[in-house]
Structures are given as C-alpha cells and as structure tokens.
Design a protein around this motif. Structure first.
Motif, PDB file in Angstrom:
ATOM      1  N   ARG A 421     113.879  57.583 -11.448  1.00 44.09           N
ATOM      2  CA  ARG A 421     114.529  56.266 -11.342  1.00 44.09           C
ATOM      3  C   ARG A 421     115.390  55.990 -12.579  1.00 44.09           C
ATOM      4  O   ARG A 421     116.538  55.511 -12.466  1.00 44.09           O
ATOM      5  CB  ARG A 421     113.467  55.172 -11.184  1.00 44.09           C
ATOM      6  CG  ARG A 421     114.040  53.750 -11.130  1.00 44.09           C
ATOM      7  CD  ARG A 421     115.087  53.636 -10.041  1.00 44.09           C
ATOM      8  NE  ARG A 421     115.812  52.383 -10.089  1.00 44.09           N
ATOM      9  CZ  ARG A 421     115.533  51.338  -9.308  1.00 44.09           C
ATOM     10  NH1 ARG A 421     114.519  51.385  -8.451  1.00 44.09           N
ATOM     11  NH2 ARG A 421     116.270  50.251  -9.394  1.00 44.09           N
ATOM     12  N   ALA A 422     114.859  56.313 -13.744  1.00 36.14           N
ATOM     13  CA  ALA A 422     115.635  56.104 -14.971  1.00 36.14           C
ATOM     14  C   ALA A 422     116.892  56.972 -14.966  1.00 36.14           C
ATOM     15  O   ALA A 422     117.983  56.515 -15.364  1.00 36.14           O
ATOM     16  CB  ALA A 422     114.770  56.402 -16.189  1.00 36.14           C
ATOM     17  N   ALA A 423     116.751  58.218 -14.525  1.00 37.81           N
ATOM     18  CA  ALA A 423     117.914  59.109 -14.472  1.00 37.81           C
ATOM     19  C   ALA A 423     118.949  58.597 -13.473  1.00 37.81           C
ATOM     20  O   ALA A 423     120.163  58.652 -13.727  1.00 37.81           O
ATOM     21  CB  ALA A 423     117.468  60.526 -14.106  1.00 37.81           C
ATOM     22  N   PHE A 424     118.458  58.088 -12.326  1.00 36.89           N
ATOM     23  CA  PHE A 424     119.377  57.560 -11.328  1.00 36.89           C
ATOM     24  C   PHE A 424     120.117  56.328 -11.856  1.00 36.89           C
ATOM     25  O   PHE A 424     121.341  56.174 -11.674  1.00 36.89           O
ATOM     26  CB  PHE A 424     118.615  57.224 -10.051  1.00 36.89           C
ATOM     27  CG  PHE A 424     119.428  56.480  -9.027  1.00 36.89           C
ATOM     28  CD1 PHE A 424     120.624  56.995  -8.543  1.00 36.89           C
ATOM     29  CD2 PHE A 424     119.009  55.242  -8.559  1.00 36.89           C
ATOM     30  CE1 PHE A 424     121.379  56.297  -7.601  1.00 36.89           C
ATOM     31  CE2 PHE A 424     119.749  54.545  -7.625  1.00 36.89           C
ATOM     32  CZ  PHE A 424     120.946  55.074  -7.140  1.00 36.89           C
ATOM     33  N   ASP A 425     119.391  55.433 -12.509  1.00 35.95           N
ATOM     34  CA  ASP A 425     120.036  54.244 -13.076  1.00 35.95           C
ATOM     35  C   ASP A 425     121.102  54.639 -14.097  1.00 35.95           C
ATOM     36  O   ASP A 425     122.213  54.069 -14.127  1.00 35.95           O
ATOM     37  CB  ASP A 425     118.990  53.342 -13.728  1.00 35.95           C
ATOM     38  CG  ASP A 425     118.083  52.667 -12.712  1.00 35.95           C
ATOM     39  OD1 ASP A 425     118.459  52.614 -11.519  1.00 35.95           O
ATOM     40  OD2 ASP A 425     116.987  52.206 -13.106  1.00 35.95           O
ATOM     41  N   ASP A 426     120.753  55.632 -14.924  1.00 42.61           N
ATOM     42  CA  ASP A 426     121.709  56.079 -15.944  1.00 42.61           C
ATOM     43  C   ASP A 426     122.942  56.710 -15.297  1.00 42.61           C
ATOM     44  O   ASP A 426     124.088  56.439 -15.696  1.00 42.61           O
ATOM     45  CB  ASP A 426     121.025  57.062 -16.885  1.00 42.61           C
ATOM     46  CG  ASP A 426     121.949  57.531 -18.000  1.00 42.61           C
ATOM     47  OD1 ASP A 426     122.380  56.692 -18.795  1.00 42.61           O
ATOM     48  OD2 ASP A 426     122.246  58.754 -18.047  1.00 42.61           O
ATOM     49  N   THR A 427     122.701  57.549 -14.266  1.00 46.42           N
ATOM     50  CA  THR A 427     123.815  58.212 -13.585  1.00 46.42           C
ATOM     51  C   THR A 427     124.705  57.200 -12.878  1.00 46.42           C
ATOM     52  O   THR A 427     125.946  57.285 -12.927  1.00 46.42           O
ATOM     53  CB  THR A 427     123.273  59.237 -12.577  1.00 46.42           C
ATOM     54  OG1 THR A 427     122.462  60.190 -13.266  1.00 46.42           O
ATOM     55  CG2 THR A 427     124.413  59.968 -11.878  1.00 46.42           C
ATOM     56  N   ALA A 428     124.076  56.235 -12.184  1.00 51.14           N
ATOM     57  CA  ALA A 428     124.864  55.207 -11.484  1.00 51.14           C
ATOM     58  C   ALA A 428     125.686  54.387 -12.465  1.00 51.14           C
ATOM     59  O   ALA A 428     126.848  54.037 -12.183  1.00 51.14           O
ATOM     60  CB  ALA A 428     123.928  54.304 -10.683  1.00 51.14           C
ATOM     61  N   SER A 429     125.106  54.081 -13.634  1.00 55.06           N
ATOM     62  CA  SER A 429     125.840  53.319 -14.631  1.00 55.06           C
ATOM     63  C   SER A 429     127.037  54.110 -15.167  1.00 55.06           C
ATOM     64  O   SER A 429     128.151  53.563 -15.307  1.00 55.06           O
ATOM     65  CB  SER A 429     124.901  52.934 -15.776  1.00 55.06           C
ATOM     66  OG  SER A 429     125.593  52.242 -16.794  1.00 55.06           O
ATOM     67  N   ARG A 430     126.830  55.375 -15.419  1.00 53.49           N
ATOM     68  CA  ARG A 430     127.922  56.206 -15.926  1.00 53.49           C
ATOM     69  C   ARG A 430     129.003  56.401 -14.853  1.00 53.49           C
ATOM     70  O   ARG A 430     130.188  56.499 -15.167  1.00 53.49           O
ATOM     71  CB  ARG A 430     127.375  57.555 -16.394  1.00 53.49           C
ATOM     72  CG  ARG A 430     126.445  57.429 -17.606  1.00 53.49           C
ATOM     73  CD  ARG A 430     125.795  58.744 -17.946  1.00 53.49           C
ATOM     74  NE  ARG A 430     126.788  59.721 -18.395  1.00 53.49           N
ATOM     75  CZ  ARG A 430     126.507  61.003 -18.652  1.00 53.49           C
ATOM     76  NH1 ARG A 430     125.258  61.442 -18.463  1.00 53.49           N
ATOM     77  NH2 ARG A 430     127.469  61.815 -19.056  1.00 53.49           N
ATOM     78  N   HIS A 431     128.577  56.452 -13.570  1.00 50.96           N
ATOM     79  CA  HIS A 431     129.558  56.567 -12.496  1.00 50.96           C
ATOM     80  C   HIS A 431     130.428  55.312 -12.433  1.00 50.96           C
ATOM     81  O   HIS A 431     131.663  55.390 -12.228  1.00 50.96           O
ATOM     82  CB  HIS A 431     128.868  56.801 -11.168  1.00 50.96           C
ATOM     83  CG  HIS A 431     129.790  56.666  -9.981  1.00 50.96           C
ATOM     84  ND1 HIS A 431     130.822  57.539  -9.715  1.00 50.96           N
ATOM     85  CD2 HIS A 431     129.847  55.704  -9.009  1.00 50.96           C
ATOM     86  CE1 HIS A 431     131.468  57.150  -8.631  1.00 50.96           C
ATOM     87  NE2 HIS A 431     130.883  56.034  -8.177  1.00 50.96           N
TER      88      HIS A 431
END
Length: 487
Positions: A421-431
């Motif tokens: 979940r943390a990785a997904f949040d980080d990836t979505a934010s960077r996207h």
C-alpha cells in the motif's frame, strides 16, 4: 438329607444371584494418557500479534457454551440461532432420540413389572357324539372373563443387563445429538466466514482484473505507437486474461459455500441468507485449552464412545446371565360357564396359578457363541473409545498449531499488504507529478491488490481455525463446570 440338599441348592442359587453383578465387565472406560501438552511442541501462551490481536491460550479453561457469540456479530449469532432452530437434520436426530427414549421406557416397564391382561371369551360350539350313544350333536354356549398375570424373576440379572445396555445406547444417541448440534453451529460459522472472505476476495479480484485490463490496453496502445514490443503487449494481454480466469472459480466457491450455508440453516439454496462482512467479525482474543481429563468429559464424541463401552459391557452380562435358569410365575382369575346364570353363580369361579423354571441345556452352542461375540464386541468398543480419545487429542493439537501458524501468516501478509500500500501510494503520487508512467501505477496497484487478497485469505483462515478449536474443546455440563471451577 433331603432338607440339606434343598438348602444347598437354595444357597447356590442365592450365591449366583449375588454374584450376577460380575457377569460382565464394569463398563468403565480404559485409562488414557494425560499428555503435558497436545502437540509435538510445548503449548505457547499466546500467538504473535496479527490484526492487532495476539490470541491467548487459556490452559485449564472449560469449553464455551455459545462460543460463536465471541465473534461479537449479531448477524452471525442470528445465522447460528436460525440453523439450530430450523435444521431438519438436527430435528430428525432429536426425534430419533425421543423415539429411543420411549422405546427404553417401554422395555423397562415390560421387563421389570408384572404384566396384567384382561380377556373375555364368548363362544358357541358344536361337538359330535358317537352314533347310538346319545344325541347326534351337542351345541352349547360358553362365557368367560379373566385377568391374566405374568412375571419373570430376574434371578441372574439378565433383564437388568439388557435394560442397562439399552439405556447406555440411548445415552450414545443423546451424546451424538449434542455432537451434531455443536457440529452444525461450527459448520454455519465456518461457512459464513468462508462466504465473507470470498466476498472480499471477489471484490479485490474484480478490481485487479480491471487494473490488468487497463494495463493491457495501455500496452496495446504503446505497441501501436512503437514504444513497447509486441511481446510485452501480448504478455500484458495474457496476464489480464489469466487474472480474469480466476474470478469464475472464486464465484463458484462462493456459490457452493452460500448454498451449503442455506441448507445448514434449513433454507432452500435460492433463499440464501445475507452474510456479515468479514470486517464486522471480531476475532476472539481468548480461546480455551482444556486439560486432557476435562476434554474426556467435555467432548460429546468421547462421551458417546464411553456410553458405547458401557452398553457393550452390559451385553456381556446379559449374554452370560442367559446361561442360567429362568423362573416365571403365571396366574389368572375370573368367571366362566355355559350360561350367564352359571357364570354369575358361585360355581362360575375360575383361577389358576403356576410357576415355571427353565434351564438352557443344549442350543447347539448358540448361547456360548453369543457370549463370545459380546466379549469381542466389548473389546472393539474399548478400542473405539481409545481411538476416539486419540483423535480428539489430534483435533486439539492440529487446531492449536493452525492458530499459531495462522497468526504468523496473517502477520506476514499484513506487513506485505502495508508495504504494498505504501509503495502504491508513493507510485501514484509520483505518477501525478509526472515522474512515472501510468504503467508503473498499474503494476504497483496490482501488487497491492494481490497482497490484500493474501491478507484476506489469512484472516479468514485464522477465524475459521479459531472456530475449529472451540469445536474441538467441547463443552462441560454445567454441574461439571462448577466442580471444575472449585478445584
């Protein structure tokens, strides 16, 4: 000398009657080992924390009567209550037990008390006579009314043994009814948890399918623009199809589980109940771990095996007692005559009294064979009792090991889901900031959804195995719970 002989016979008969109680085994179950702990490894005091709960194993605690209420879900309680109330299988078992109890009452009454019957006879008859010596025929009426009594003395305990065996078999059915009741409750809880877990898995998988299709479509567009290879576009399409193929299997599992739950509750499959969400169920924090001596008294399957041993022991006594004499008394009284005035006169009185003593002498070896068969059946019942106890120990050991391993698996899947979940949040934010392509977001969300599915499976398995442990513990009767609590 004749008086001495008769006295000796009476003394022998009396001695045999006194020792009739030793015609069969005592019926006490064999001694069983009392292990220090159920499993191959010593019992832990609690599991690792998972989902914010570290389950405690309360060693020495007795089984919980309505353990499913510990999940703190009114909806789950309603499902179990309805199943216990409406299950035709459970109701049939109850009726079978009621029939067996009435048959036992009939057998005890018929075998231990005298039987008295009334009989009335009205007859008109014709009797031929010898020609030349009287009338060619005699016609007459006959009227009679009598009370008939019969009683067989239980000199050597055969009747007592037979009644004891029947009573023990009724107890077997009573314990089997209790086992069926507890098994029904456990099956309803397990089915409801399974349906709830599958509902959550289906929802997550549906989202996973949508994400994988989006990723495949994006790769197809990128392939058309020449930014990715055809192999990657086809691989994405293959992955999306493979993930979509898992949905029908999950939906089939869900259909089977909800149909099973409906039938367990006495409903038709098309009238399946609503199932509480998995998140609405609270995992019980304390689970009882009865000591082996209490487990022998709390598990209805062990109690049923114990009652079967007592029934088999009584069968041995009955088979032995039938080798000895049987004494019966019969009597009748009433009035009879060839006309109503004769019946009502003093000459119309009828009475009879008699005694009969029978002793088996030769039955082709049948009686001895029946006794040997009952002894073998008793030995088999003892062995079945031992097997039942060992299986009960195994059930508890397996459930305890499962809860320990479930907690560890659940903790690990939670860590994986949190990290994903943390990785997904980080990836979505960077996207959103434009530093990563959409494909990276899809890949990260897919990993997160897969981690969530694993966490749901682990949580559902932990709840189901908790129910299995409650079921394995059985339930002490109220009187024995009081005694156990004061020791």
């Amino acid at each position: 000398m004749s008086f001495t002989y008769k006295t000796s016979v009476v003394a022998v008969v009396a001695a045999l009657a006194v020792t009739a109680c030793s015609f069969g085994p005592s019926g006490e179950p064999p001694a069983m080992p009392s292990p220090e702990h159920y499993g191959a490894q010593p019992q832990l005091s609690k599991t690792v924390a998972a989902g914010g709960i570290a389950q405690s194993f309360d060693v020495g605690a007795t089984g919980v009567t309505q353990w499913w209420r510990l999940y703190r879900s009114p909806a789950l309680n309603a499902l179990v209550d309805e199943g216990l109330r409406n299950s035709p299988t459970l109701a049939a078992t109850q009726r079978t037990l009621a029939a067996a109890q009435e048959e036992l009452r009939a057998q005890v009454g018929a075998s231990t008390l005298p039987s008295i019957d009334g009989a009335v006879q009205v007859e008109r008859a014709r009797s031929p006579v010898v020609p030349g010596l009287g009338p060619e025929q005699v016609q007459y009426n006959f009227f009679a009314g009598q009370l008939l009594a019969h009683y067989t003395f239980d000199l050597f305990g055969q009747t007592r043994y037979m009644n004891s065996a029947s009573a023990a078999r009724v107890n077997v059915q009573a314990f089997e009814l209790e086992a069926s009741r507890r098994a029904l409750a456990a099956n309803i809880v397990a089915s409801a948890i399974n349906v709830a877990a599958l509902d959550r898995q289906i929802a997550l998988t549906e989202r996973l399918v949508a994400v994988s299709i989006d990723a495949a479509n994006e790769d197809q567009q990128r392939y058309a623009l020449g930014s990715v290879s055809r192999a990657q576009a086809l691989a994405s399409k293959q992955d999306a199809a493979a993930i979509a193929a898992t949905l029908p299997a999950l939906r089939q599992q869900r259909a089977l589980a909800i149909h099973t739950l409906a039938v367990l509750m006495g409903r038709t499959p098309d009238n399946a109940p609503d199932v509480p969400a998995l998140d609405s169920l609270s995992l019980p924090e304390h689970v009882p771990v009865a000591v082996p001596s209490d487990l022998l008294r709390s598990r209805p399957d062990i109690q049923a095996a114990d009652a079967a041993v007592k029934a088999a022991a009584a069968d041995v006594g009955a088979a032995t007692a039938q080798l000895f004499p049987s004494l019966s008394l019969t009597g009748s009284m009433g009035r009879g005559g060839f006309s109503w005035p004769a019946v009502l006169s003093g000459a119309g009185g009828l009475w009879a009294i008699g005694a009969g003593l029978s002793q088996p002498i030769f039955h082709g070896g049948a009686l001895f064979a029946q006794r040997r068969a009952s002894i073998d059946a008793y030995a088999a019942a003892v062995l079945h009792y031992k097997s039942t106890v060992l299986s009960a120990f195994q059930d508890v050991a397996n459930s305890l090991a499962a809860l320990d391993n479930d907690a560890q698996a659940s903790a690990s899947t939670e860590v994986a889901a949190d990290a994903a979940r943390a990785a997904f949040d980080d990836t979505a934010s960077r996207h959103r900031m434009g530093s990563l392509p959409l494909a990276a977001t899809h890949a990260s969300e897919s990993r997160y959804l897969n981690a969530q599915i694993g966490a749901v499976r682990a949580a559902g398995q932990r709840m189901s195995n908790t129910a299995a442990l409650f079921q394995a513990m059985g339930e002490l009767p109220a009187s024995q719970q009081t005694a156990a609590s004061t020791q």
